[in-house]
Design an enzyme around this catalytic site. Structure first.
Site, short mmCIF file in Angstrom:
data_model
loop_
_atom_site.label_atom_id
_atom_site.label_comp_id
_atom_site.label_asym_id
_atom_site.label_seq_id
_atom_site.Cartn_x
_atom_site.Cartn_y
_atom_site.Cartn_z
N PRO A 1 3.61 -6.57 -2.54
CA PRO A 1 2.55 -5.58 -2.34
C PRO A 1 2.58 -4.49 -3.40
O PRO A 1 3.61 -3.90 -3.67
CB PRO A 1 2.84 -5.02 -0.97
N GLU A 2 1.44 -4.27 -3.98
CA GLU A 2 1.24 -3.15 -4.89
C GLU A 2 0.44 -2.11 -4.11
O GLU A 2 0.22 -2.27 -2.92
CB GLU A 2 0.48 -3.63 -6.14
#
Length: 280
Positions: free
Chosen positions: A2-3
DNA sequence: CTACCATCCTGGTTGC
DNA sequence: TGCAACCAGGATGGTA
């Protein structure tokens, strides 16, 4: 994985079931994540009222009424699932490391196959003065050309590599750096300190746009990312370059038979996708 | 100080 | 089909 957009999506999914609720139970199934979950975590959290959930870069900070904050990072493969509907009760899955119950009521589950994630408490008032927050750059959504440009001046590394450094801008990862550089038509190889102020303005604008669009689409579900209801984000369907080696660049009129389409190379050990015609 | 590398771990994909 | 090698969205600590 996840960014920023994926973490923001998780935050928004959690808020109705965790923010201004009381955490009734906390079960830790595995402690050996990236940073081992401290032994006192359960006693710090259980029974506590949650004031706010904040996001800093790729981190979530869950502020508790007892002056502690839960520092929560998804690592490469972490996801969070919220079960609140009796029609769909929680059934344990492989790699469910943390199971939290709240008086929403809800059961909140942190699943992380690769165990690169983090989950620990820290006194709220010291958070900003303690790593990783003390060395974290401006959040990517707050970053402007005015804040970014000066930070690039002593960086001769390629702009691609520099944007991945959380101390410069917090929240960008490999996908969104590739996508933002593509939209800004800037070569990933260009030394960071060689960008003009005007190029940084363009870059900053496209970082904002790409992040906003990705958040609006629930993030990118390449493999592990899910929204908290278990559904997939769909920004992966709107990638311009990421994972598209050999595909014709839609904004180029050039023949992919001749240019080879989107290129994939390694920079500092990470894949970079770009269009050599568009990004100079 | 910067820059590069290996490392942590599982699981999916690729290639023989 | 089987199996081994390789690859992946991240962060960190060590070394040059």
């Amino acid at each position: 994985m996840p960014e920023l957009p994926e973490v923001e999506t998780i935050k928004r999914g959690l808020q109705p079931f965790l923010e201004q609720k009381t955490i009734q139970g906390l079960q830790v199934n595995r402690q050996d994540l990236r940073i081992p979950i401290p032994d006192n975590t359960r006693q710090m959290i259980q029974g506590q009222y949650v004031q706010f959930i904040k996001r800093h870069g790729k981190y979530l900070c869950v502020e508790l009424a007892n002056g502690q904050t839960i520092v929560w990072h998804m690592g490469m493969s972490g996801s969070v699932r919220v079960y609140h509907d009796d029609k769909e009760p929680y059934e344990p899955q492989k790699h469910d490391h943390i199971v939290m119950t709240t008086d929403a009521p809800a059961t909140i589950v942190f699943n992380d196959p690769r165990r690169f994630g983090m989950f620990y408490t820290h006194p709220t008032e010291q958070i900003q003065n303690t790593p990783p927050f003390s060395q974290m750059g401006c959040d990517a959504l707050q970053s402007t050309a005015k804040t970014l440009y000066p930070q690039l001046q002593n960086k001769k590394s390629p702009i691609k590599t520099v944007l991945l450094d959380q101390a410069i801008v917090a929240g960008l990862g490999n996908i969104y750096v590739c996508e933002a550089l593509y939209k800004a038509r800037i070569s990933p190889f260009k030394p960071a300190n060689a960008l003009s102020f005007s190029e940084v303005e363009t870059l900053s604008k496209h970082i904002d746009e790409i992040l906003a669009e990705a958040i609006q689409k629930g993030g990118s579900s390449l493999k592990d990312h899910r929204m908290t209801d278990g559904s997939m984000g769909y920004f992966q369907n709107f990638f311009g370059v990421y994972g598209k080696k050999g595909v014709a660049c839609p904004h180029c009129t050039c023949d992919p038979e001749q240019t080879g389409g989107i290129k994939q190379v390694k920079q500092a050990g990470r894949s970079t996708f770009y269009c050599s015609e568009k990004q100079k």
